[in-house]
Motif scaffolding. Structure first.
Motif, PDB file in Angstrom:
ATOM      1  N   GLY A 147       0.833  -1.196   0.000  1.00 16.49           N
ATOM      2  CA  GLY A 147       0.000   0.000   0.000  1.00 16.49           C
ATOM      3  C   GLY A 147       0.863   1.238   0.000  1.00 16.49           C
ATOM      4  O   GLY A 147       2.069   1.176   0.240  1.00 16.49           O
ATOM      5  N   ALA A 148       0.243   2.366  -0.288  1.00 19.52           N
ATOM      6  CA  ALA A 148       1.004   3.607  -0.325  1.00 19.52           C
ATOM      7  C   ALA A 148       0.164   4.740   0.220  1.00 19.52           C
ATOM      8  O   ALA A 148      -1.068   4.681   0.240  1.00 19.52           O
ATOM      9  CB  ALA A 148       1.445   3.917  -1.744  1.00 19.52           C
ATOM     10  N   ARG A 149       0.850   5.771   0.664  1.00 21.38           N
ATOM     11  CA  ARG A 149       0.171   6.919   1.242  1.00 21.38           C
ATOM     12  C   ARG A 149       1.073   8.125   1.049  1.00 21.38           C
ATOM     13  O   ARG A 149       2.296   7.985   0.968  1.00 21.38           O
ATOM     14  CB  ARG A 149      -0.055   6.670   2.729  1.00 21.38           C
ATOM     15  N   ASP A 150       0.460   9.302   0.970  1.00 25.55           N
ATOM     16  CA  ASP A 150       1.255  10.517   0.876  1.00 25.55           C
ATOM     17  C   ASP A 150       1.256  11.228   2.214  1.00 25.55           C
ATOM     18  O   ASP A 150       0.441  10.936   3.089  1.00 25.55           O
ATOM     19  CB  ASP A 150       0.717  11.434  -0.222  1.00 25.55           C
ATOM     20  N   GLU A 151       2.153  12.176   2.333  1.00 24.74           N
ATOM     21  CA  GLU A 151       2.337  12.822   3.622  1.00 24.74           C
ATOM     22  C   GLU A 151       1.062  13.502   4.119  1.00 24.74           C
ATOM     23  O   GLU A 151       0.695  13.379   5.280  1.00 24.74           O
ATOM     24  CB  GLU A 151       3.467  13.842   3.518  1.00 24.74           C
ATOM     25  N   GLY A 152       0.398  14.200   3.226  1.00 24.56           N
ATOM     26  CA  GLY A 152      -0.769  14.958   3.656  1.00 24.56           C
ATOM     27  C   GLY A 152      -2.014  14.111   3.899  1.00 24.56           C
ATOM     28  O   GLY A 152      -2.980  14.576   4.496  1.00 24.56           O
ATOM     29  N   ASP A 153      -1.970  12.871   3.457  1.00 20.19           N
ATOM     30  CA  ASP A 153      -3.164  12.025   3.561  1.00 20.19           C
ATOM     31  C   ASP A 153      -3.494  11.707   5.006  1.00 20.19           C
ATOM     32  O   ASP A 153      -2.693  11.900   5.912  1.00 20.19           O
ATOM     33  CB  ASP A 153      -2.931  10.697   2.822  1.00 20.19           C
ATOM     34  N   ASP A 154      -4.686  11.178   5.166  1.00 23.92           N
ATOM     35  CA  ASP A 154      -5.124  10.723   6.465  1.00 23.92           C
ATOM     36  C   ASP A 154      -4.205   9.580   6.904  1.00 23.92           C
ATOM     37  O   ASP A 154      -3.758   8.786   6.079  1.00 23.92           O
ATOM     38  CB  ASP A 154      -6.573  10.231   6.332  1.00 23.92           C
ATOM     39  N   GLU A 155      -3.940   9.505   8.203  1.00 21.26           N
ATOM     40  CA  GLU A 155      -2.958   8.530   8.703  1.00 21.26           C
ATOM     41  C   GLU A 155      -3.276   7.084   8.338  1.00 21.26           C
ATOM     42  O   GLU A 155      -2.379   6.269   8.207  1.00 21.26           O
ATOM     43  CB  GLU A 155      -2.813   8.666  10.220  1.00 21.26           C
ATOM     44  N   ASP A 156      -4.556   6.744   8.227  1.00 23.78           N
ATOM     45  CA  ASP A 156      -4.827   5.337   7.915  1.00 23.78           C
ATOM     46  C   ASP A 156      -5.378   5.160   6.510  1.00 23.78           C
ATOM     47  O   ASP A 156      -6.002   4.164   6.183  1.00 23.78           O
ATOM     48  CB  ASP A 156      -5.761   4.711   8.955  1.00 23.78           C
ATOM     49  N   ASP A 157      -5.138   6.153   5.681  1.00 25.07           N
ATOM     50  CA  ASP A 157      -5.649   6.085   4.314  1.00 25.07           C
ATOM     51  C   ASP A 157      -4.594   5.464   3.399  1.00 25.07           C
ATOM     52  O   ASP A 157      -4.000   6.136   2.563  1.00 25.07           O
ATOM     53  CB  ASP A 157      -6.015   7.509   3.852  1.00 25.07           C
ATOM     54  N   TRP A 158      -4.367   4.181   3.593  1.00 21.93           N
ATOM     55  CA  TRP A 158      -3.378   3.501   2.748  1.00 21.93           C
ATOM     56  C   TRP A 158      -4.095   2.971   1.518  1.00 21.93           C
ATOM     57  O   TRP A 158      -5.073   2.244   1.626  1.00 21.93           O
ATOM     58  CB  TRP A 158      -2.717   2.368   3.508  1.00 21.93           C
ATOM     59  N   LYS A 159      -3.583   3.332   0.364  1.00 26.13           N
ATOM     60  CA  LYS A 159      -4.180   2.857  -0.888  1.00 26.13           C
ATOM     61  C   LYS A 159      -3.416   1.629  -1.374  1.00 26.13           C
ATOM     62  O   LYS A 159      -2.192   1.638  -1.387  1.00 26.13           O
ATOM     63  CB  LYS A 159      -4.129   3.953  -1.953  1.00 26.13           C
TER      64      LYS A 159
END
Lengths: 547, 361
Positions: A147-159
């Motif tokens: 999964g991946a996530r960007d810095e600004g994303d929600d902490e548990d919003d792993w895509k």
């Protein structure tokens, strides 16, 4: 090729040019060694053992190894561990979680598109226990999600990027005399490879589900820890590399345009050698074109594949050039200047390239769909891959045999011609001397470049492989210097060829002024007008035979 | 105001003098030691743990306050080291006995014997190992990211430009600061040979961890060829480190009590041969661990189980120091024919065997 720039260049100019190219080469080497950091960096992340307390297996849930959504961590996977006994935890409830990259200096590090690509390899730590030994050739089955996530994303919003169930063959050894409690020495396993980096953080979740019927994960022993070694290109290296490529691209492209205009000015269709040289320049400029820069803005997952193809095309073109060059300088009676004459050599090159291309498509092409795929993990895949590589190797071997034979022919003819040189008329002697000089010059340049490449390669491998503990003061980064130096060297090689082997304008004038017999003068002044040059050559050689 | 100062000063002066004398004469090892972290059962680091923990010196306290996460690493490291010490010495006359008080190893650390040397080195190695592991796992966020100074770093963040240094570097640096703290604060005041011996052995532990790191490489060039190869080092398992240190324990170097600037060998003929950081050093001869000596905290080997057939240190001859052994037949109930399912399930049968058990007289 009647006369090229090389032949008409005075020694002084040639030396100036040589020194200039040498300085350029040293600059490339130093840029790599002094400015660029190491080409790639390794980030090691030790897996956090998470406890999945769900009643049912929930594959869509992410287990994060730190931060506010940190999973419930298991300290120990020992069957006698208090927590494991109390909660009767089974293997289905254990998730290895990796947040890539790790934190440093008190903050989370971020991945950046500058890293270009990343490769993750898995290190499995298996403890030896006499009671539960490792079975023979165990297969490790990984139920893995990326999964991946960007810095600004929600902490548990792993895509989710990919998810797969993968088999890997464990190859572990234990040194003799080592008993209970020692770790096996296991070979590294390929986990995934990504051709582009478009997110800041990556999360890997791995489960090792046991399947008794199929025998998966049954004899894998006591897996105590799993760590991921993430290899990525360094940002600084990417910047230096791209700048270098841009400079070289402009250089090669402008030389290429100059070369083509020169040929156009001749007023005759270009001969085979000129066309080959031009193609070599084109392929070189395609390789130089810094399209990787696009990755900084756009997500291009197929960049790795594209780079492999570009590089392969360059090798194929370079090899074709050598064989055609040698063939065109053979100085025998045959009518040349036709591509079809070289079908044997070229087909060996094309066959080898196709083999490697198919192999690369199998590996990196499928990785576009499933980054966890690797052709090497299954025995059938390994055989297939090896088959392609061996075929390519055979093709390369055939090619080199052909090439060596050709060079042998040229050498033989050269020595024959050299013996008869004093008896020739001055003009013909000049002609042959020119041919010999051209050939020898290229031969020398090629050998020097090839030798340098081999020497640099061995040095960089030694340097990389050596135990380098505590010599951080060394300011020369040799591996980077090797890459920039060798890449620059082959660029300079092509540039040198384009500039030195371009048709010379001086030829006609000089031949006119030469005081050879009028008959020969007529023949030679006809040169530019004859449809193919080698026919002129042939006329000349047949004349020599008459002599 | 002046009166007050005058009345306080003599007292303060006396107190300081007492403290100084006490520091000089008190063997610090008796009243607690950071190694106690390895046996204590604190689980979560509380706020005041750093200040209230027995045996931490000031520098260790401030390190702990600065970096509370690291204390967990130290604790894990000490625990690991003590466990490993007992595993390595399970068949020796001295079997890495722990004492029940804060001093952890009790009387053993009072003298500069080779056992002491081993303890110091393995504990220092344990801290390096655990702190490095904590960094790698991401549990310790403060691990530094040293990047070699190169051009371009000013425009691009250091880590993006050239990556971070090895984690073990931080582990070693931390161990140097934390473990050595208890020695270096005192050695300034007195040129104590024991302090220098401990410092040397601490460094040996760290060097061994660094030296035993496994070198691994991966090829990732065009089409996966070895044109591009990346290598790195990773920690080897602690069992191997313990084993190597045990080998160092077998052949230690005795140092002269009067060593001025550098440590000198006690052996007169070899005085000039320098001592490297791969060799353990000791000052005192080991006591006889055969017989119990309550005063010196030696338990003796009486009652220890020995191996009749072995010829090593666990053989009945050696372990019982020639006193002979008792043999009794015992019925051993053991788990056997185990079926193990990763990770956490073991099902074993119980087997009963009759066994001769030898214990030292």
């Amino acid at each position: 090729m009647a006369g090229v720039v090389l032949e008409n260049l005075s020694w002084k100019k040639l030396i100036i040019l040589g020194v200039f190219l040498l300085v350029l080469l040293i600059t490339f080497f130093l840029v790599g060694g002094l400015v660029a950091p190491k080409p790639s960096n390794v980030v090691t992340v030790l897996g956090t053992k998470c406890y999945d307390n769900g009643k049912k297996l929930n594959r869509s849930k992410w287990f994060v190894s730190r931060g506010i959504h940190k999973c419930e961590e298991l300290q120990n996977l020992d069957p006698t561990d208090e927590m494991i006994v109390n909660k009767s935890i089974t293997e289905k409830q254990v998730v290895f979680s990796f947040w890539l990259p790790g934190p440093r200096g008190g903050e989370e590090r971020k991945m950046t598109p500058l890293f270009q690509n990343m490769l993750a390899v898995l290190q499995v730590d298996i403890e030896h226990s006499d009671k539960v030994p490792l079975s023979k050739n165990p297969v490790l089955q990984l139920d893995v999600r990326l999964g991946a996530r960007d810095e600004g994303d929600d902490e548990d919003d792993w895509k989710q990027i990919a998810s797969s169930v993968e088999d890997r063959n464990l190859q572990c050894t234990l040194e003799k005399g080592k008993g209970e409690g020692y770790l096996y020495d296991c070979e590294l396993l390929q986990l995934f490879e990504l051709g582009s980096i478009s997110n800041h953080y990556y999360l890997v979740n791995i489960r090792l589900p046991v399947n008794f019927l199929k025998g998966y994960n049954v004899g894998i022993g006591k897996v105590v820890d799993i760590s991921i070694h993430l290899i990525h290109q360094n940002g600084g290296f990417t910047i230096v590399w791209m700048s270098m490529k841009s400079v070289l691209f402009v250089m090669v492209l402008s030389l290429l345009i100059w070369f083509w205009r020169r040929i156009m000015q001749l007023g005759r269709p270009p001969n085979l050698l000129e066309r080959t040289l031009f193609s070599l320049g084109v392929v070189m400029s395609i390789l130089d074109c810094p399209i990787e820069l696009l990755q900084l803005g756009v997500d291009i997952p197929f960049m790795l594949l594209l780079n492999d193809i570009r590089q392969g095309a360059f090798y194929a073109m370079l090899m074709s050039f050598w064989v055609i060059f040698a063939g065109e300088h053979i100085m025998d009676q045959t009518e040349r200047n036709r591509l079809s004459l070289y079908w044997k050599h070229l087909s060996a090159i094309i066959f080898g390239s196709i083999c490697l291309f198919v192999f690369d498509m199998c590996e990196r092409g499928i990785q576009l769909k499933n980054p966890f795929f690797s052709i090497w993990v299954t025995s059938a895949g390994t055989k297939l891959a090896l088959a392609f590589i061996i075929l390519a190797g055979i093709a390369a071997g055939c090619y080199f045999l052909f090439l060596c034979y050709m060079i042998f022919c040229v050498m033989k003819n050269i020595s024959a011609k050299k013996a008869s040189l004093p008896t020739m008329s001055q003009l013909r002697r000049k002609y042959y001397l020119g041919v010999i000089y051209r050939f020898r010059f290229l031969m020398m340049a090629t050998l020097v470049c090839a030798a340098c490449t081999v020497v640099f390669f061995i040095m960089s491998q030694l340097n990389e492989g050596e135990w380098r503990w505590g010599d951080e003061d060394l300011s020369l980064e040799f591996t980077s210097a090797f890459f920039t130096g060798v890449f620059g060297m082959w660029n300079i090689y092509v540039c040198g060829l384009l500039s030195l082997y371009a048709p010379s304008h001086k030829t006609v004038v000089e031949i006119d002024s030469a005081d050879g017999s009028t008959e020969e003068n007529v023949q030679l002044t006809q040169l530019p007008t004859t449809p193919s040059e080698t026919s002129a050559l042939q006329a000349l050689t047949s004349k020599a035979a008459q002599d | 105001m002046t009166m007050k100062r005058n009345s306080v000063e003599p007292f303060l002066c006396f107190a300081r003098f007492c403290l100084f004398i006490w520091i000089l004469i008190s063997p610090s090892h008796t009243f607690g030691n950071w190694m106690y972290l390895g046996v204590s059962s604190i689980t979560a680091p509380r706020d005041n743990i750093c200040n209230n923990f027995p045996g931490l010196v000031d520098q260790q306290k401030s390190l702990c306050l600065q970096n509370p996460q690291a204390l967990r690493g130290v604790r894990e490291g000490a625990k690991k080291a003590i466990y490993e010490c007992q595993a390595q010495f399970s068949s020796e006359r001295w079997n890495c006995t722990l004492s029940s008080n804060y001093s952890v190893f009790g009387h053993v650390l009072k003298k500069g014997t080779r056992e002491t040397a081993f303890i110091y080195s393995i504990l220092s190695a344990g801290v390096v190992h655990s702190v490095t592991q904590a960094c790698t796992a991401g549990n310790l966020t403060t691990c530094t990211c040293d990047v070699s100074a190169r051009e371009g770093e000013h425009t691009v963040e250091g880590w993006k430009w050239g990556g971070c240094s090895d984690n073990v570097k931080y582990g070693i640096e931390f161990s140097r600061q934390f473990v050595d703290a208890s020695e270096s604060t005192r050695s300034e005041k007195s040129e104590n040979i024991r302090n220098r011996m401990n410092l040397h052995n601490n460094e040996v532990g760290r060097k061994i961890v660094a030296e035993l790191m496994k070198f691994r490489c991966r090829c990732h060039g065009v089409s996966g060829s070895c044109a591009v190869q990346t290598c790195w080092k990773s920690l080897s398992d602690f069992r191997t480190i313990g084993e190597t240190l045990k080998q160092k324990y077998e052949a230690p170097i005795r140092i002269a009590r009067r060593s001025l600037r550098t440590l000198k060998r006690a052996e007169k003929t070899k005085r000039r041969v320098p001592i490297s950081y791969t060799e353990l050093v000791y000052v005192h001869r080991s006591p006889n661990y055969c017989r119990a000596n309550r005063k010196r905290g030696i338990l003796g080997t009486k009652g220890r189980e020995c191996n009749k057939t072995s010829s090593g240190s666990d053989s009945c001859d050696l372990l019982c120091c020639g006193r002979g052994y008792n043999t009794q037949v015992v019925r051993l109930v053991e788990r056997c024919e185990c079926k193990f399912i990763w990770c956490c399930y073991v099902k074993c049968k119980t087997c009963e065997t009759l066994l001769d058990k030898h214990t030292c007289k």
